[in-house]
Design an enzyme around this catalytic site. Sequence first.
Site, short mmCIF file in Angstrom:
data_model
loop_
_atom_site.label_atom_id
_atom_site.label_comp_id
_atom_site.label_asym_id
_atom_site.label_seq_id
_atom_site.Cartn_x
_atom_site.Cartn_y
_atom_site.Cartn_z
N GLY A 179 0.83 -1.20 0.00
CA GLY A 179 0.00 0.00 0.00
C GLY A 179 0.86 1.24 0.00
N ASP A 210 -2.21 6.74 -12.36
CA ASP A 210 -3.29 6.72 -13.34
C ASP A 210 -4.11 8.01 -13.35
OD1 ASP A 210 -4.96 6.56 -11.11
OD2 ASP A 210 -5.19 4.39 -11.25
N LYS A 353 -8.47 4.22 -15.06
CA LYS A 353 -8.38 2.89 -14.48
C LYS A 353 -8.99 1.83 -15.39
CE LYS A 353 -8.68 4.65 -9.72
NZ LYS A 353 -7.32 4.28 -9.30
#
Length: 465
Positions: A179, A210, A353
């Site tokens: 993470g 992104d 995404k």
Amino acid sequence: MAQFQEEMRQQLETSMHAELEKLLDTATGVDKEVSKKDFDGFKKLFHRFLQVKGPSVDWPKIHRPPEDSIQPYDKIAALPLPDSLADSLNKLVVVKLNGGLGTSMGCKGPKSLISVRNENTFLDLTVQQIEVPVQSYTCHKVPPALCPRYPRINKESLLPVATDIGMMGENADVWYPPGHGDIYASFYNSGLLDQLITEGKEYIFVSNIDNLGATVDLNILHHLVSQPNGKRCEFIMEVTDKTRADVKGGTLIQYDNKLRLLEIAQVPKAHVDEFKSVTKFKIFNTNNLWISLGAIKRLQEQNAMDMEIIVNPKTLDGGQNVIQLETAVGAAIKSFDNALGINVPRSRFLPVKTVSDLLLVMSNLYSLEAGSLTMSQKREFPTTPHVKLGSSFTKVQEYQTRFESIPDMLELDHLTVSGDVTFGKQVSLKGTVIIIANHGDRIDIPAGTILENKIVSGNLRILDH
């Protein structure tokens, strides 16, 4: 009962340490050294996970942030910029985040850039096509510590499912990146943080790889560096107005007199609908963050970086249920002094995404100007159309073969495409367009077609003569 629970925690922790040692025994050389550092970080995370006794927030203590803690972007942008911001840019490091285990690259230039190449081919393609200015930077390798791997653990036994340190074969899906909250420890432990501070860097601008709207904003940068030293913001989070498409996004709250990020995973089930409300929680986190390097160093040395643990359940290919422990970079906002939210225009949040997102940014809705994607002035409404492409478009290769050219979408409000559908050249889509090819059918939209508020279904084939 409390004593029993503590003994259970100690037993689990002891068992975890023993299993990690067994995994280390299967490694050699540099791989063993790197894995040991990764496991040291995981042990700390696992220890904190075992200490969690209940929800991380008490709902009645949640309040809206004070007005002065979230500034409108227009107010920041109204400040006059100096003739040159070269000195300020030289104090900035740009970091692109992604969740995939990949290759860390750093770039030296007017701004330092550190990015992680995504393992997803789709995102690689997007970056190559749209983030062209990055190619002009000279790149160098960044320490492997910036890309650690942690073991996924069995949901029942809470022990690693890996059998050895390798990442091939049966071990291919038993590791995960911890993470993006790991960025603080990774920068500190790798020595990169001290190196950057020595080079005169003061801030990092962090964003998701992104998010194509996450460019360096000179107005925000100037606001940061122009403040007196004692009053400088150590952490700025860019937020933007929530729409119904963003109801699950994290939001800023006031909690225990601190600005804090509240994620949906932290919300008690009884209050989830309230959290999703666009009237009570009007903003959400874009994950565009400006963070003081000096403050990171101070908090790491004091072991005072406080981030909630996210327990992310997964199911492996073989059906085994596992969990992975993660932290989010924005959750650390409560640890920093003079933290601030800035309500930025929606154009600062342009995530790609899915192929539906890719269609939008490749259309005539947007143009690339000085490295930034801007919406066309020819579009009457500032909102983006809602696009939903079906499973036939999931892979980039499939997506590319189904469009001879990207349709004109300037007047589009909503597009749904399902089934075996292809588009010819110079197609124009307006209003609400729904195209559905049922199983076994195919729809070829002819070149030059204008579809306005239409539903197309059935079978329409165009064959070469």
